[in-house]
Design a protein around this motif. Sequence first.
Motif, PDB file in Angstrom:
ATOM      1  N   MET A   1      25.215  -2.938   2.351  1.00  0.00           N
ATOM      2  CA  MET A   1      24.510  -1.724   2.779  1.00  0.00           C
ATOM      3  C   MET A   1      23.211  -1.581   1.963  1.00  0.00           C
ATOM      4  N   GLN A   2      22.164  -1.189   2.628  1.00  0.00           N
ATOM      5  CA  GLN A   2      20.854  -1.075   1.987  1.00  0.00           C
ATOM      6  C   GLN A   2      20.833   0.097   1.004  1.00  0.00           C
ATOM      7  N   SER A   3      20.360  -0.161  -0.242  1.00  0.00           N
ATOM      8  CA  SER A   3      20.262   0.904  -1.252  1.00  0.00           C
ATOM      9  C   SER A   3      19.012   1.728  -1.012  1.00  0.00           C
ATOM     10  N   LEU A   4      19.129   3.029  -1.274  1.00  0.00           N
ATOM     11  CA  LEU A   4      17.964   3.905  -1.088  1.00  0.00           C
ATOM     12  C   LEU A   4      16.850   3.565  -2.085  1.00  0.00           C
ATOM     13  N   HIS A   5      17.218   2.937  -3.207  1.00  0.00           N
ATOM     14  CA  HIS A   5      16.201   2.522  -4.181  1.00  0.00           C
ATOM     15  C   HIS A   5      15.311   1.422  -3.608  1.00  0.00           C
ATOM     16  N   ASP A   6      15.844   0.701  -2.593  1.00  0.00           N
ATOM     17  CA  ASP A   6      15.047  -0.341  -1.943  1.00  0.00           C
ATOM     18  C   ASP A   6      14.110   0.237  -0.886  1.00  0.00           C
ATOM     19  N   VAL A   7      14.397   1.472  -0.472  1.00  0.00           N
ATOM     20  CA  VAL A   7      13.643   2.086   0.630  1.00  0.00           C
ATOM     21  C   VAL A   7      12.611   3.095   0.115  1.00  0.00           C
ATOM     22  N   TYR A   8      13.029   3.911  -0.855  1.00  0.00           N
ATOM     23  CA  TYR A   8      12.179   5.017  -1.303  1.00  0.00           C
ATOM     24  C   TYR A   8      11.766   4.859  -2.769  1.00  0.00           C
ATOM     25  N   GLU A   9      10.640   5.464  -3.069  1.00  0.00           N
ATOM     26  CA  GLU A   9      10.181   5.602  -4.457  1.00  0.00           C
ATOM     27  C   GLU A   9       9.817   7.061  -4.696  1.00  0.00           C
ATOM     28  N   ILE A  10      10.066   7.499  -5.908  1.00  0.00           N
ATOM     29  CA  ILE A  10       9.692   8.876  -6.269  1.00  0.00           C
ATOM     30  C   ILE A  10       8.549   8.823  -7.278  1.00  0.00           C
ATOM     31  N   GLU A  11       7.529   9.583  -6.981  1.00  0.00           N
ATOM     32  CA  GLU A  11       6.324   9.650  -7.829  1.00  0.00           C
ATOM     33  C   GLU A  11       6.228  11.046  -8.412  1.00  0.00           C
ATOM     34  N   ILE A  12       6.194  11.123  -9.732  1.00  0.00           N
ATOM     35  CA  ILE A  12       6.139  12.415 -10.419  1.00  0.00           C
ATOM     36  C   ILE A  12       4.772  12.558 -11.082  1.00  0.00           C
ATOM     37  N   THR A  13       4.124  13.691 -10.907  1.00  0.00           N
ATOM     38  CA  THR A  13       2.794  13.915 -11.485  1.00  0.00           C
ATOM     39  C   THR A  13       2.885  13.959 -13.013  1.00  0.00           C
ATOM     40  N   ASP A  14       1.747  13.746 -13.666  1.00  0.00           N
ATOM     41  CA  ASP A  14       1.724  13.691 -15.129  1.00  0.00           C
ATOM     42  C   ASP A  14       2.258  14.968 -15.764  1.00  0.00           C
ATOM     43  N   ASP A  15       1.967  16.116 -15.142  1.00  0.00           N
ATOM     44  CA  ASP A  15       2.457  17.377 -15.710  1.00  0.00           C
ATOM     45  C   ASP A  15       3.907  17.671 -15.333  1.00  0.00           C
ATOM     46  N   LYS A  16       4.505  16.770 -14.539  1.00  0.00           N
ATOM     47  CA  LYS A  16       5.926  16.872 -14.123  1.00  0.00           C
ATOM     48  C   LYS A  16       6.217  18.135 -13.325  1.00  0.00           C
ATOM     49  N   LEU A  17       5.174  18.692 -12.705  1.00  0.00           N
ATOM     50  CA  LEU A  17       5.369  19.894 -11.900  1.00  0.00           C
ATOM     51  C   LEU A  17       5.534  19.583 -10.413  1.00  0.00           C
ATOM     52  N   LYS A  18       5.273  18.343 -10.013  1.00  0.00           N
ATOM     53  CA  LYS A  18       5.442  17.966  -8.614  1.00  0.00           C
ATOM     54  C   LYS A  18       6.072  16.580  -8.519  1.00  0.00           C
ATOM     55  N   ALA A  19       6.942  16.419  -7.511  1.00  0.00           N
ATOM     56  CA  ALA A  19       7.549  15.117  -7.229  1.00  0.00           C
ATOM     57  C   ALA A  19       7.304  14.776  -5.762  1.00  0.00           C
ATOM     58  N   PHE A  20       6.876  13.548  -5.511  1.00  0.00           N
ATOM     59  CA  PHE A  20       6.611  13.084  -4.148  1.00  0.00           C
ATOM     60  C   PHE A  20       7.559  11.930  -3.815  1.00  0.00           C
ATOM     61  N   LEU A  21       7.946  11.863  -2.570  1.00  0.00           N
ATOM     62  CA  LEU A  21       8.762  10.750  -2.076  1.00  0.00           C
ATOM     63  C   LEU A  21       7.897   9.898  -1.161  1.00  0.00           C
ATOM     64  N   LYS A  22       7.904   8.589  -1.410  1.00  0.00           N
ATOM     65  CA  LYS A  22       7.196   7.700  -0.486  1.00  0.00           C
ATOM     66  C   LYS A  22       8.114   6.543  -0.097  1.00  0.00           C
ATOM     67  N   GLN A  23       7.898   6.057   1.080  1.00  0.00           N
ATOM     68  CA  GLN A  23       8.747   4.980   1.611  1.00  0.00           C
ATOM     69  C   GLN A  23       8.070   3.643   1.346  1.00  0.00           C
ATOM     70  N   SER A  24       8.794   2.757   0.623  1.00  0.00           N
ATOM     71  CA  SER A  24       8.227   1.459   0.254  1.00  0.00           C
ATOM     72  C   SER A  24       8.645   0.345   1.201  1.00  0.00           C
ATOM     73  N   ASN A  25       9.817   0.509   1.851  1.00  0.00           N
ATOM     74  CA  ASN A  25      10.303  -0.502   2.801  1.00  0.00           C
ATOM     75  C   ASN A  25      10.884   0.182   4.027  1.00  0.00           C
ATOM     76  N   LYS A  26      11.012  -0.588   5.096  1.00  0.00           N
ATOM     77  CA  LYS A  26      11.577  -0.042   6.342  1.00  0.00           C
ATOM     78  C   LYS A  26      13.054   0.261   6.140  1.00  0.00           C
ATOM     79  N   ARG A  27      13.484   1.395   6.653  1.00  0.00           N
ATOM     80  CA  ARG A  27      14.884   1.791   6.519  1.00  0.00           C
ATOM     81  C   ARG A  27      15.706   1.140   7.631  1.00  0.00           C
TER      82      ARG A  27
END
Length: 458
Positions: A1-27
Amino acid sequence: MQSLHDVYEIEITDDKLKAFLKQSNKREDPVSVDELKAFIRECGVCFGVKEDVLGTIIESDLQEKILIAEGTPPIKGEDAFLKPEILTKEKQLQEIDDDEPINLREVMEIPSVSKGTVIGVKVERTAEINGTNVLGQEIKAQPGRDLKLRQGKNTRVSEDGKEIVATLDGQLSIEPKVIHVYPVYEVNGDLDLKVGNIDFVGNVNIRGNVPAGFKIVAKGDIRVRGSVEAAELIAGGSIFVEQGIVAQGKGLLQAKGDLHTSFINQGIVKVEGDVHVSQSILHSTIHAQGNVYCKERRGNIVGGNISAVKGIEVNEVGNSMSTPTSLYLGISQEMLQKQKQLEKKLKQLNDENGKLELLQLKLTEKEKAGLLKPQERIMKLRIRNTMIESKNNIDEINEELLELQDVLHSQNEASIRIYKDIFTNCDIFFGKYRRKIVSKHHYVMFKLDQGEIVLQTL
């Protein structure tokens, strides 16, 4: 089964006040909201998660990164400040509303006060509120600074330290952290050769005009009902000129406080506070350690060099004839030099105080042993008085240095706001950075962002 770590990445801003989700591979496999929430928690994001967004994420592939969590920023406590009590009395002067244009005629009518009148009150600082970042960590908020009221000229501080009281009859000169009461020197008409130049330890009121060639030096405020030509006005407080300044590139208006006037034409102005102009600034040289405001009525700046540390707000900059006009923001070399001088003076005072403390200690030991001579008793009293005066000077220098530090920090937030148009052939400077305006812009703001002067629509 495909791991979500292979599909998504989480990007956190330097001030740690915002977190973004981006898709790195096709689900390849379907994902539930609970699985996505668990993945986000595994990545350390546990506060401010936008659960309503997660449902849209699992329905389709992401084309761009999406905000999935937002922390709560800390709220700085507001500093304690000195509020002039006289401004709260409606019969004497309507309270000035920051959202309303200042009526210069009312500002000119600062009332006189009587001995014993409470002329200022301390407004206490407010509590800070801590924030929380997307990792669930507390962000400590900066507390507001307290303010110790100090007496100005001809005033005293009440026993509880919360009020400023006048000690003689006179007129107010209001600064951000101190209020003075000065006697008033008044000229009922134009300044002329019969009166001559004025050097007065108080406020100066001129009910007429100040012609070219004259000089007024006042410890307090200078108020001119008429206009000012190529004259020299130097105020320990603020300067108010009701009918404008026409200086022909000569003379000087210099104040430790603010300047309020209707227009400036070919003037040279240097103030430690703000410049408030209701109509126009034309072909002038302005240096303000605070803000420059020119946004009432026409509110235009044409030609010359306008410099402000904190910000500039104006309706129009330049004109359709492309008259060269330069706006400067940021700390001046003069302010940096002042900081160095204050630091040097502070070190000198602290060193001298240290020597006096040692001498006082030796004299106190001799006094305890009954060996103190009459001349030494007098010396001990003088040392004590010198140390009290030195301590007051040290407190004042520390306050000035704190204010300079505030200015240094505030320059990062400095901006130029233009509420109508900025024309071609204008230059914007933020310190060493420059941006030349090559096309007309409407309703815009300029800020410095990572070494680049950026333009934003207001």
